[in-house]
Design a protein around this motif. Structure first.
Motif, mmCIF file in Angstrom:
data_model
loop_
_atom_site.group_PDB
_atom_site.id
_atom_site.type_symbol
_atom_site.label_atom_id
_atom_site.label_comp_id
_atom_site.label_asym_id
_atom_site.label_seq_id
_atom_site.Cartn_x
_atom_site.Cartn_y
_atom_site.Cartn_z
ATOM 1 N N MET A 1 0.847 -1.198 0.000
ATOM 2 C CA MET A 1 0.000 0.000 0.000
ATOM 3 C C MET A 1 0.883 1.249 0.000
ATOM 4 N N ALA A 2 0.540 2.186 -0.842
ATOM 5 C CA ALA A 2 1.352 3.404 -0.967
ATOM 6 C C ALA A 2 1.307 4.218 0.322
ATOM 7 N N ASN A 3 2.473 4.744 0.709
ATOM 8 C CA ASN A 3 2.558 5.602 1.888
ATOM 9 C C ASN A 3 2.512 7.059 1.426
ATOM 10 N N ILE A 4 1.308 7.567 1.243
ATOM 11 C CA ILE A 4 1.130 8.929 0.736
ATOM 12 C C ILE A 4 1.179 9.910 1.905
ATOM 13 N N LYS A 5 2.121 10.827 1.846
ATOM 14 C CA LYS A 5 2.298 11.798 2.919
ATOM 15 C C LYS A 5 1.676 13.138 2.537
ATOM 16 N N VAL A 6 0.891 13.653 3.448
ATOM 17 C CA VAL A 6 0.222 14.936 3.233
ATOM 18 C C VAL A 6 1.239 16.068 3.352
ATOM 19 N N SER A 7 1.033 17.115 2.584
ATOM 20 C CA SER A 7 1.872 18.312 2.674
ATOM 21 C C SER A 7 1.975 18.796 4.116
ATOM 22 N N ASN A 8 3.160 19.241 4.511
ATOM 23 C CA ASN A 8 3.350 19.780 5.864
ATOM 24 C C ASN A 8 2.393 20.932 6.149
ATOM 25 N N LEU A 9 2.042 21.691 5.098
ATOM 26 C CA LEU A 9 1.156 22.836 5.275
ATOM 27 C C LEU A 9 -0.240 22.397 5.692
ATOM 28 N N PHE A 10 -0.650 21.200 5.254
ATOM 29 C CA PHE A 10 -2.027 20.781 5.470
ATOM 30 C C PHE A 10 -2.180 19.560 6.382
ATOM 31 N N LYS A 11 -1.105 19.021 6.906
ATOM 32 C CA LYS A 11 -1.230 17.784 7.671
ATOM 33 C C LYS A 11 -1.972 17.980 8.995
ATOM 34 N N GLU A 12 -2.019 19.216 9.490
ATOM 35 C CA GLU A 12 -2.751 19.491 10.725
ATOM 36 C C GLU A 12 -4.101 20.158 10.457
ATOM 37 N N VAL A 13 -4.524 20.224 9.190
ATOM 38 C CA VAL A 13 -5.736 20.947 8.849
ATOM 39 C C VAL A 13 -6.955 20.259 9.458
ATOM 40 N N LYS A 14 -7.854 21.060 10.002
ATOM 41 C CA LYS A 14 -9.072 20.564 10.644
ATOM 42 C C LYS A 14 -10.265 21.367 10.143
ATOM 43 N N PRO A 15 -11.448 20.770 10.158
ATOM 44 C CA PRO A 15 -12.629 21.531 9.745
ATOM 45 C C PRO A 15 -12.899 22.674 10.711
#
Length: 384
Positions: free
Chosen positions: A1-15
């Motif tokens: 399974m691919a280990n897709i990493k979210v951008s550092n800018l958005f990894k803590e993004v919350k609604p």
């Protein structure tokens, strides 16, 4: 399974709390929403016909990146005739809603670490857009006793050597505040003194109930440093058509045009033709809507101040009321969830609009008075 990493800018993004409230509301029935920030009226049938005619006449191809010339001319003419703002079509760019216009200005001007002064409370996407271009939002807490307007003194206190842009919004969301010409001149003097740029969000310019709308770009020596942001969503009940614009110095507008090639490429052709018809033909419909909303705001203002634990100042524009909930002993998210669960009424937590606005909730006067009456009856019962 691919280990897709979210951008550092958005990894803590919350609604946002606003989105959380709407998602929570989806579980319930018999909901009355005081949260929707758009006119309840459908787009006028004549505007819809203009769009259909445009499609039939072949306006289904790529338009110019900065928008059709005739629409940019109409926007320029509108602001000159109504507020005395002289511009040319080269000073105008048509965008996918006013929010994109704001983002394009920030993309064109902000370097990492630049500070952007924003009102608190403010339209939620301001903070997001600034952070997305690696800028630093600097909130200025607006005071209820000052009509929720940014004062020159409060602005001056937040300016540093890193400040580049000041963002203002009058009439204001979520407060309904309208800045006076006297205070606007003082704020403009501070901006000029420090050689800053002003982004003036005037999307609610048609919705004035008390006083006048001040177009900042028309104040002495302000046009060369001001970007006026507006659009068709509120004024012509065209939120879903996504037509906004910015008016500003043509060299920066041209850079925004180039940036736009990598984002939306260009703005929807048929929507632009609908907007052109609206701005040239529908002022009488706008007047009717503003008169209706004035009555709704007046009713909501009177009703809120007669519910124990709630209070508000009378909005001078837009169609929002920022309700003070301090006497309830609750913060805005707790209050919002209580109203949702016990009264089946949606309100928007003040914390959605800024870190210093947790003692308030926003309501929108965008439903008929009969529905608002039922909503306030439910709120009053829940608070009793």
């Amino acid at each position: 399974m691919a280990n897709i990493k979210v951008s550092n800018l958005f990894k803590e993004v919350k609604p946002s709390p606003m989105l959380q409230m709407f998602e929570a509301a989806s579980k319930y029935t018999d909901i009355i929403s005081l949260g929707i920030g758009e006119p309840d009226a459908n787009t006028h049938e004549s505007i819809i016909k203009a769009a259909a005619d445009a499609g039939k006449n072949g306006f289904t191809h790529y338009p110019p990146v900065n928008g059709f010339l005739d629409l940019r001319q109409a926007v320029s003419q509108y602001w000159e005739e109504k507020y005395g703002l002289e511009s040319t079509p080269d000073n105008v760019i048509i965008s996918a809603g006013a929010t994109q216009a704001i983002y394009l200005v920030l993309q064109a001007l902000i370097n990492p670490g630049d500070e952007v002064i924003v009102p608190d409370p403010c339209f939620t996407p301001y903070m997001q857009a600034i952070e997305y271009v690696y800028g630093v939002p600097v909130p200025v807490s607006l005071k209820e006793e000052e009509g929720f307007n940014m004062t020159a003194e409060a602005l001056e206190a937040k300016i540093t050597e890193k400040t580049k842009i000041v963002m203002l919004n009058s009439p204001g969301n979520p407060t309904g505040a309208v800045i006076s010409r006297e205070e606007a001149l003082k704020v403009a003097d501070v901006i000029k003194k420090h050689d800053l740029i002003l982004m003036s969000d005037e999307i609610y310019e048609a919705f004035i109930f008390d006083g006048e709308h001040v177009c900042f770009a028309t104040l002495p020596d302000m046009q060369e440093r001001t970007f006026t942001i507006a659009g068709f969503s509120k004024t012509y009940a065209m939120c879903g058509w996504r037509v906004g614009y910015a008016i500003g110095p043509k060299n920066i507008i041209n850079i925004m045009k180039i940036i736009n090639i990598g984002t939306t490429m260009s703005m929807n052709s048929i929507s632009q033709k609908a907007a052109l018809y609206a701005i040239q033909n529908c002022e009488s419909e706008v007047d009717k809507m503003v008169e209706d909303y004035s009555k709704r705001v007046e009713y909501a203002y009177e009703r809120i101040n007669n519910i124990k634990g709630l209070s508000c100042i009378k909005p001078k524009g837009a169609f929002y009321i920022f309700v003070n909930i301090k006497e309830t002993g609750m913060k805005s998210m707790e209050f919002g969830m209580k109203m949702l669960e016990e009264a089946r009424v949606i309100t928007i937590p003040g914390i959605s609009f800024g870190p210093n606005s947790d003692d308030y909730v926003r309501i929108s006067c965008t439903i008929p008075i009969e529905q608002m009456e039922e909503a306030f009856n439910r709120i009053e019962k829940a608070l009793s």
